[in-house]
Design a protein around this motif. Structure first.
Motif, short mmCIF file in Angstrom:
data_model
loop_
_atom_site.label_atom_id
_atom_site.label_comp_id
_atom_site.label_asym_id
_atom_site.label_seq_id
_atom_site.Cartn_x
_atom_site.Cartn_y
_atom_site.Cartn_z
N TRP A 170 0.64 -1.31 0.02
CA TRP A 170 0.17 -0.02 -0.11
C TRP A 170 0.81 1.23 0.11
O TRP A 170 0.33 2.50 0.22
N ASP A 171 2.22 1.04 -0.08
CA ASP A 171 2.92 2.25 -0.32
C ASP A 171 2.60 2.93 -1.74
O ASP A 171 2.78 2.49 -2.47
N PRO A 172 2.12 4.47 -1.64
CA PRO A 172 1.72 5.02 -2.66
C PRO A 172 2.83 5.22 -3.78
O PRO A 172 2.56 5.15 -5.06
N GLN A 173 4.18 4.87 -3.30
CA GLN A 173 5.17 5.08 -4.36
C GLN A 173 5.44 4.12 -5.51
O GLN A 173 5.82 4.25 -6.73
N LEU A 174 4.78 2.64 -4.86
CA LEU A 174 4.69 1.70 -5.86
C LEU A 174 3.50 1.75 -6.89
O LEU A 174 3.84 1.53 -8.17
N ARG A 175 2.59 2.48 -6.42
CA ARG A 175 1.45 2.56 -7.60
C ARG A 175 1.89 3.49 -8.63
O ARG A 175 1.85 3.52 -9.60
N ARG A 176 2.67 4.48 -8.10
CA ARG A 176 3.24 5.60 -8.88
C ARG A 176 4.18 4.95 -10.03
O ARG A 176 4.10 5.43 -11.30
N ALA A 177 5.04 4.10 -9.45
CA ALA A 177 5.99 3.61 -10.56
C ALA A 177 5.38 2.65 -11.52
O ALA A 177 6.25 2.73 -12.49
N LEU A 178 4.29 2.36 -11.24
CA LEU A 178 3.84 1.46 -12.42
C LEU A 178 2.50 2.03 -13.37
O LEU A 178 1.95 1.25 -14.29
N LEU A 179 2.31 3.30 -13.17
CA LEU A 179 1.10 4.07 -13.80
C LEU A 179 2.06 5.30 -14.54
O LEU A 179 2.83 6.12 -14.27
N PHE A 180 1.71 5.25 -15.94
CA PHE A 180 2.18 6.18 -17.15
C PHE A 180 1.32 7.59 -16.87
O PHE A 180 -0.10 7.43 -16.89
N HIS A 181 1.64 8.79 -16.97
CA HIS A 181 1.03 9.99 -16.79
C HIS A 181 1.49 10.90 -18.03
O HIS A 181 2.73 10.72 -18.58
N ASP A 182 0.60 11.82 -18.42
CA ASP A 182 0.78 12.47 -19.93
C ASP A 182 2.02 13.56 -19.45
O ASP A 182 2.61 13.82 -20.08
N ASP A 183 1.74 14.04 -18.21
CA ASP A 183 2.91 14.89 -17.38
C ASP A 183 3.78 14.13 -16.72
O ASP A 183 3.32 13.87 -15.63
N MET A 184 4.96 13.84 -17.03
CA MET A 184 5.76 12.93 -16.31
C MET A 184 5.96 13.41 -14.78
O MET A 184 6.06 14.63 -14.50
N GLU A 185 5.86 12.43 -13.88
CA GLU A 185 5.93 12.96 -12.49
C GLU A 185 7.39 11.99 -12.03
O GLU A 185 7.38 11.04 -12.29
N ILE A 186 7.88 12.68 -10.98
CA ILE A 186 9.15 11.85 -10.33
C ILE A 186 8.42 10.62 -9.89
O ILE A 186 7.66 10.64 -8.85
#
Length: 452
Positions: A409-425
């Protein structure tokens, strides 16, 4: 004195007539500053009309060479404006070893024309679109190819949907990519100087750059010769020798809409009640399809349905519906068995929605293994052991379930696997750049700098 007159002959534009003030007794009638202002005004008006003329008569072109020149000129203006216009926080390039990527601006037939079909942006192979969009607006992008470490070739080959079954038809992929390579290698020198080794493609299909949905055909066709020296971003990855990954590659996640995930989590928080013990929704053949001797899912899904179809702990459904993510966010374990290929979009959906992925695909390589601690957030069950699945999950639930969920449930893991139109760190495109920064030895520019 300066007079501004409309031309009567041409009927368009203006011309400037200057009258010099007379002097009396060698003394100017007007102060020096006035004379200086006169010259400045004359120069300004002349420059304005000349620039306007050039702008209105600039020829249009698709030439890659002329695109580079125009961007180089515009960069001078951009740097000047950046000092006065508020800017969003920029990415710390030190984290990526000052990586620079040049994005080829290809004719629209290679990419943007395909976006007329809205599915092109959102289906599971859409990482080819998402990565392109993110790089176009990223700080790592350079408009000067001479300072680029890598060159991104944006060709969309997954947006040609079959009218028969609605699945992507990629029979045209090789010809389209070959045409793009021929264009960039004939117009600019960067492909030929490295034989394409610092060029990056996306191949987000079942068997990557082999460009066929059936494994035996994919293996027989192999990777096109013109791509064998390049870097392939692909969803396909296995730990054993396979001709479809016999190339420098980075395993990336399949595309799942971050907006859909956020919408689901806004209704059901990730730490909420999970009343489904084991979840799977998707194709499960009672008698698996035999296509010329090829059995779907190697019979794994059929065995799961046969063994656990009547088990109350297992929520197994054979058909999808639009709101199926609402079931994932209610589940403790989510089954991620192989289909035709080892990888599955369920892997990303499970992690993003906090359901422990149960990976059933022997020898699979997972996305960003140097960043995502897969062993701490998922379970792996061998294909031959699916009959023991119930006992395995019962044991985990009775022992270290809480620890796995806490890691997952660490939100960083969710972020690492999702592509965004505006790249996020830290998002999926960022992780691609992290992986590329580890391959700077393939950069022609870096190798030249290190040898000097």
């Amino acid at each position: 004195m300066v007079e501004l007159h409309r031309s009567t002959k041409n009927r368009k534009g203006f011309y400037v007539r200057m009258k010099f003030f007379r002097t009396r007794n060698s003394k100017p009638e007007k102060p020096f500053c006035f004379r200086y202002f006169k010259w400045l005004l004359w120069f300004s008006l002349s420059f304005y009309f000349f620039a306007k003329f050039l702008n209105n008569h600039e020829p249009s072109t698709n030439s890659l060479k002329k695109t580079i020149i125009s961007h180089s000129q515009s960069n001078v203006v951009s740097r000047a404006l950046s000092e006065s216009v508020p800017q969003q926080p920029r990415i710390n390039q030190g984290l990526l070893k000052n990586l620079k990527v040049y994005v080829y601006e290809l004719p629209s037939k290679y990419n943007s024309d395909w976006l007329s079909n809205k599915r092109c942006n959102n289906h599971l192979f859409a990482s080819e679109v998402a990565i392109h969009k993110a790089l176009m607006k990223s700080d790592v992008r350079t408009f000067d190819p001479s300072e680029a470490d890598f060159f991104f070739v944006p060709v969309y080959v997954s947006c040609n949907f079959s009218t028969v079954n609605g699945f992507p038809a990629i029979g045209h992929a090789r010809a389209l990519l070959s045409s793009a390579v021929e264009l960039i290698s004939s117009e600019l020198p960067f492909w030929k100087r490295s034989n394409g080794s610092d060029h990056v493609f996306v191949a987000s299909h079942d068997y990557g750059a082999c460009f066929h949905a059936m494994e035996d055909r994919a293996m027989a066709d192999g990777i096109p010769d013109f791509m064998k020296n390049s870097i392939i971003l692909q969803t396909f990855g296995v730990k054993y020798k396979h001709p479809c990954q016999d190339v420098e590659n980075i395993v990336i996640p399949p595309y799942i809409s971050p907006e859909d995930v956020q919408s689901t989590l806004s209704k059901s928080p990730i730490e909420g009640r999970r009343d489904i013990f084991v979840f799977f929704r998707g194709k499960m053949e009672v008698h698996p399809k035999n296509v010329s001797g090829r059995y779907y899912s190697k019979r794994v899904r059929t065995e799961i349905l046969r063994k656990y179809g009547n088990d109350r702990r297992f929520y197994l459904k054979r058909h999808r519906f639009a709101g199926y993510q609402s079931e994932i966010v209610r589940s403790v374990f989510c089954l991620c068995p192989l289909g035709w290929a080892p990888w599955s979009p369920r892997l990303v959906e499970s992690v993003a929605l906090g359901c422990i992925p149960v990976i059933i695909a022997d020898g699979i390589r997972l996305p960003y293994e140097t960043t995502v601690p897969w062993s701490e957030i998922s379970l792996t069950v061998r294909e031959k052991d699916v009959a023991k699945l119930g006992a395995v999950l019962d044991k985990v639930a009775a022992t270290n379930l809480s620890a796995i969920q806490r890691n997952l449930w660490d939100p960083q893991l969710r972020r690492a696997l999702l592509f965004h139109d505006d790249m996020e760190i830290g998002d999926a495109t960022w992780e691609v750049l992290v992986e590329l920064s580890m391959k700077l030895g393939r950069s022609y520019r870096r190798s030249r700098l290190s040898s000097e």
